[in-house]
Design an enzyme around this catalytic site. Sequence first.
Site, PDB file in Angstrom:
ATOM      1  N   HIS A 246       0.850  -1.201   0.000  1.00 55.94           N
ATOM      2  CA  HIS A 246       0.000   0.000   0.000  1.00 55.94           C
ATOM      3  C   HIS A 246       0.884   1.249   0.000  1.00 55.94           C
ATOM      4  O   HIS A 246       1.681   1.441   0.903  1.00 55.94           O
ATOM      5  CB  HIS A 246      -0.929  -0.004   1.212  1.00 55.94           C
ATOM      6  CG  HIS A 246      -2.094  -0.934   1.045  1.00 55.94           C
ATOM      7  ND1 HIS A 246      -3.344  -0.655   1.533  1.00 55.94           N
ATOM      8  CD2 HIS A 246      -2.199  -2.128   0.410  1.00 55.94           C
ATOM      9  CE1 HIS A 246      -4.166  -1.648   1.213  1.00 55.94           C
ATOM     10  NE2 HIS A 246      -3.492  -2.560   0.542  1.00 55.94           N
TER      11      HIS A 246
ATOM     12  N   PRO B  46      -4.137   1.357  18.632  1.00 53.81           N
ATOM     13  CA  PRO B  46      -3.855   0.827  17.287  1.00 53.81           C
ATOM     14  C   PRO B  46      -3.948   1.849  16.137  1.00 53.81           C
ATOM     15  O   PRO B  46      -3.655   1.510  14.995  1.00 53.81           O
ATOM     16  CB  PRO B  46      -4.919  -0.270  17.119  1.00 53.81           C
ATOM     17  CG  PRO B  46      -5.987   0.035  18.106  1.00 53.81           C
ATOM     18  CD  PRO B  46      -5.360   0.781  19.225  1.00 53.81           C
TER      19      PRO B  46
HETATM   20  P1  RFL Z   1       1.616 -10.935  21.928  1.00 51.65           P
HETATM   21  O1  RFL Z   1       1.139 -11.042  20.543  1.00 51.65           O
HETATM   22  O2  RFL Z   1       0.681 -10.522  22.986  1.00 51.65           O
HETATM   23  O3  RFL Z   1       2.277 -12.338  22.301  1.00 51.65           O
HETATM   24  C1  RFL Z   1       2.652 -12.660  23.615  1.00 51.65           C
HETATM   25  C2  RFL Z   1       2.563 -14.160  23.789  1.00 51.65           C
HETATM   26  O4  RFL Z   1       2.940 -14.490  25.133  1.00 51.65           O
HETATM   27  C3  RFL Z   1       2.055 -15.473  25.604  1.00 51.65           C
HETATM   28  N1  RFL Z   1       2.016 -15.460  27.081  1.00 51.65           N
HETATM   29  C4  RFL Z   1       2.677 -16.345  27.838  1.00 51.65           C
HETATM   30  N2  RFL Z   1       3.516 -17.347  27.518  1.00 51.65           N
HETATM   31  C5  RFL Z   1       4.008 -18.090  28.537  1.00 51.65           C
HETATM   32  N3  RFL Z   1       3.679 -17.877  29.848  1.00 51.65           N
HETATM   33  C6  RFL Z   1       2.853 -16.888  30.200  1.00 51.65           C
HETATM   34  N4  RFL Z   1       2.500 -16.720  31.470  1.00 51.65           N
HETATM   35  C7  RFL Z   1       2.310 -16.057  29.175  1.00 51.65           C
HETATM   36  N5  RFL Z   1       1.458 -15.008  29.166  1.00 51.65           N
HETATM   37  C8  RFL Z   1       1.298 -14.657  27.891  1.00 51.65           C
HETATM   38  C9  RFL Z   1       0.721 -15.112  24.975  1.00 51.65           C
HETATM   39  O5  RFL Z   1      -0.165 -16.225  24.948  1.00 51.65           O
HETATM   40  C10 RFL Z   1       1.147 -14.667  23.600  1.00 51.65           C
HETATM   41  O6  RFL Z   1       1.125 -15.713  22.647  1.00 51.65           O
HETATM   42  O7  RFL Z   1       2.863  -9.931  22.042  1.00 51.65           O
HETATM   43  P2  RFL Z   1       4.053  -9.670  20.975  1.00 51.65           P
HETATM   44  O8  RFL Z   1       4.617 -10.976  20.459  1.00 51.65           O
HETATM   45  O9  RFL Z   1       4.979  -8.700  21.596  1.00 51.65           O
HETATM   46  O10 RFL Z   1       3.313  -8.995  19.714  1.00 51.65           O
HETATM   47  C11 RFL Z   1       2.721  -7.729  19.823  1.00 51.65           C
HETATM   48  C12 RFL Z   1       1.524  -7.610  18.882  1.00 51.65           C
HETATM   49  O11 RFL Z   1       0.672  -8.718  19.090  1.00 51.65           O
HETATM   50  C13 RFL Z   1       0.745  -6.302  19.085  1.00 51.65           C
HETATM   51  O12 RFL Z   1       1.631  -5.221  19.294  1.00 51.65           O
HETATM   52  C14 RFL Z   1      -0.135  -5.938  17.875  1.00 51.65           C
HETATM   53  O13 RFL Z   1      -1.117  -6.906  17.645  1.00 51.65           O
HETATM   54  C15 RFL Z   1      -0.794  -4.576  18.068  1.00 51.65           C
HETATM   55  N6  RFL Z   1      -1.715  -4.214  16.967  1.00 51.65           N
HETATM   56  C16 RFL Z   1      -1.225  -3.702  15.771  1.00 51.65           C
HETATM   57  N7  RFL Z   1       0.104  -3.571  15.569  1.00 51.65           N
HETATM   58  C17 RFL Z   1       0.594  -3.124  14.366  1.00 51.65           C
HETATM   59  O14 RFL Z   1       1.821  -2.973  14.237  1.00 51.65           O
HETATM   60  N8  RFL Z   1      -0.234  -2.836  13.302  1.00 51.65           N
HETATM   61  C18 RFL Z   1      -1.591  -2.952  13.408  1.00 51.65           C
HETATM   62  O15 RFL Z   1      -2.280  -2.746  12.404  1.00 51.65           O
HETATM   63  C19 RFL Z   1      -2.141  -3.364  14.680  1.00 51.65           C
HETATM   64  N9  RFL Z   1      -3.461  -3.499  14.856  1.00 51.65           N
HETATM   65  C20 RFL Z   1      -3.104  -4.355  17.127  1.00 51.65           C
HETATM   66  C21 RFL Z   1      -3.955  -3.979  16.034  1.00 51.65           C
HETATM   67  C22 RFL Z   1      -3.645  -4.858  18.311  1.00 51.65           C
HETATM   68  C23 RFL Z   1      -5.010  -4.969  18.438  1.00 51.65           C
HETATM   69  N10 RFL Z   1      -5.498  -5.512  19.663  1.00 51.65           N
HETATM   70  C24 RFL Z   1      -6.492  -6.501  19.759  1.00 51.65           C
HETATM   71  C25 RFL Z   1      -4.780  -5.235  20.906  1.00 51.65           C
HETATM   72  C26 RFL Z   1      -5.319  -4.078  16.151  1.00 51.65           C
HETATM   73  C27 RFL Z   1      -5.865  -4.546  17.358  1.00 51.65           C
HETATM   74  C28 RFL Z   1      -7.366  -4.578  17.444  1.00 51.65           C
HETATM   75  C1  PHB Z   2      -6.041  -3.742  10.968  1.00 55.84           C
HETATM   76  O1  PHB Z   2      -6.179  -4.021   9.764  1.00 55.84           O
HETATM   77  O2  PHB Z   2      -6.341  -4.543  11.854  1.00 55.84           O
HETATM   78  C2  PHB Z   2      -5.515  -2.392  11.327  1.00 55.84           C
HETATM   79  C3  PHB Z   2      -5.053  -1.565  10.329  1.00 55.84           C
HETATM   80  C4  PHB Z   2      -4.588  -0.295  10.664  1.00 55.84           C
HETATM   81  C5  PHB Z   2      -4.586   0.121  11.978  1.00 55.84           C
HETATM   82  C6  PHB Z   2      -5.057  -0.727  12.978  1.00 55.84           C
HETATM   83  C7  PHB Z   2      -5.536  -1.991  12.655  1.00 55.84           C
HETATM   84  O3  PHB Z   2      -4.156   1.363  12.283  1.00 55.84           O
END
Ligand code: RFL
Ligand code: PHB
Length: 390
Positions: A72, A293
């Site tokens: 994109h 996010p």
């Molecule tokens: P995660 O993905 O939370 O993974 C952590 C892992 O640790 C495990 N865990 C344990 N393991 C062993 N013992 C324990 N006691 C434990 N407790 C927990 C968990 O089960 C899990 O598997 O962290 P990590 O790897 O640092 O990754 C971070 C990302 O997941 C997060 O920053 C993103 O998803 C945030 N995010 C977005 N980031 C972007 O760069 N671009 C996006 O477009 C974007 N959109 C989003 C998002 C996050 C969202 N939510 C739901 C918070 C959109 C949403 C809606």
């Molecule tokens: C998504 O596709 O989940 C998404 C995209 C852009 C954002 C946050 C979430 O800023």
Amino acid sequence: MKTKVGIVGGGPSGLMLSQLLDLKGIDNVVLEKHSREYVLGRIRAGVLEHGFAELMREAQCGERMDAEGEIHEGFYISDNGKMQRVDLAGHTGGNSVVVYGQTELTRDLYEARDKMGGKVIHNAEDVSLHELTSDAPYLTYRDGDELIRIDCDFVIGADGFHGPSRKSIPKDVLTEYEKVYPFGWLGVLSRTKPVSPELIYSKSERGFALCSLRSQVLSRYYIQVPLSDNVEDWSDDAFWAELKSRLPADVAAKLETGPSIEKSIAPLRSFVAEPMRYGNLFLAGDAAHIVPPTGAKGLNSAASDIYYLYHAFVAHYQDGDDSGLEQYSEKALARVWKAQRFSWWMTTLLHDFPDNIPYDNRLQDTDMDYLFSSEAAMASLAENYVGLPF
Ligand code: RFL
Ligand code: PHB
């Protein structure tokens, strides 16, 4: 069991580091609390910075992302019905982002770990971190009745916001900065054609909405909702009607609706824990920092932590050079705070804040006006959205 690097958490941060270290011959073990199916059931990020995509390729996991992910070069901002395009490529000398879901990326990382015979232990119960300030830290976990010990040189806390790693650091050593926003995002995934080939971030009097996608047959939409809302309060019909009311009329008219295949509410939070190192424990990703996010920076901030750690461990094990490990916290935090600033700013620009005074609303309008009347402001947005250098 003995290993060099013990990694807590099998999300994208932990798996990516595990894969990169293994490719350099650095032995490591990942402990994940949940099953693989559970981890792959979470619908999260969708937008990858160029630097993240490069790291996937370096990890030899980029093949499917390159084949199926979409490049994109821009996105839209709609301000109460008026749509304008942010030309990412034009303002950054040709840079872009890759739209590829976190679920798919995590699946690719798991498959790569399987192929190399990587040690990823699922359903690890009661993971605990021990002796972190000594030369011989270790992890323990339970497998049924059995308590298993893993001795390691270093521990990585990649266990997300709620994991035990950050909590293992004494309170007087850690400073936590937190900002909680007075709303959440209700997200819906649906097997429908995306309403727009490029993302639309929409500010409206009824609140923020985002039109995103995973592919040309899979759409991801979000709307800002009060924190008091529960996901059960929102039928699919109510969601689509509210989304349409927040989009420009011509976009709303084109919106293809369908049954939701996932629906969830995520609270919005900004959070940083400093420092990101305690003895031989290194925090990475959501374990150390969270962003709202809006700027798509969460996963991408995790990627820069992993990049710094990967290079620091390679220098340590291959050259006996510890400077990368010593500088990790400072280096990682400098970039983390820039992602915090950008995410806070985009959130402030686009959402409806229930406690705003009229003065705040006029400033918000002026911020938007300035953005679309200044090449410098637009270039700054584009530079941050495609990602600052690691
Ligand atoms: P995660 O993905 O939370 O993974 C952590 C892992 O640790 C495990 N865990 C344990 N393991 C062993 N013992 C324990 N006691 C434990 N407790 C927990 C968990 O089960 C899990 O598997 O962290 P990590 O790897 O640092 O990754 C971070 C990302 O997941 C997060 O920053 C993103 O998803 C945030 N995010 C977005 N980031 C972007 O760069 N671009 C996006 O477009 C974007 N959109 C989003 C998002 C996050 C969202 N939510 C739901 C918070 C959109 C949403 C809606
Ligand atoms: C998504 O596709 O989940 C998404 C995209 C852009 C954002 C946050 C979430 O800023």
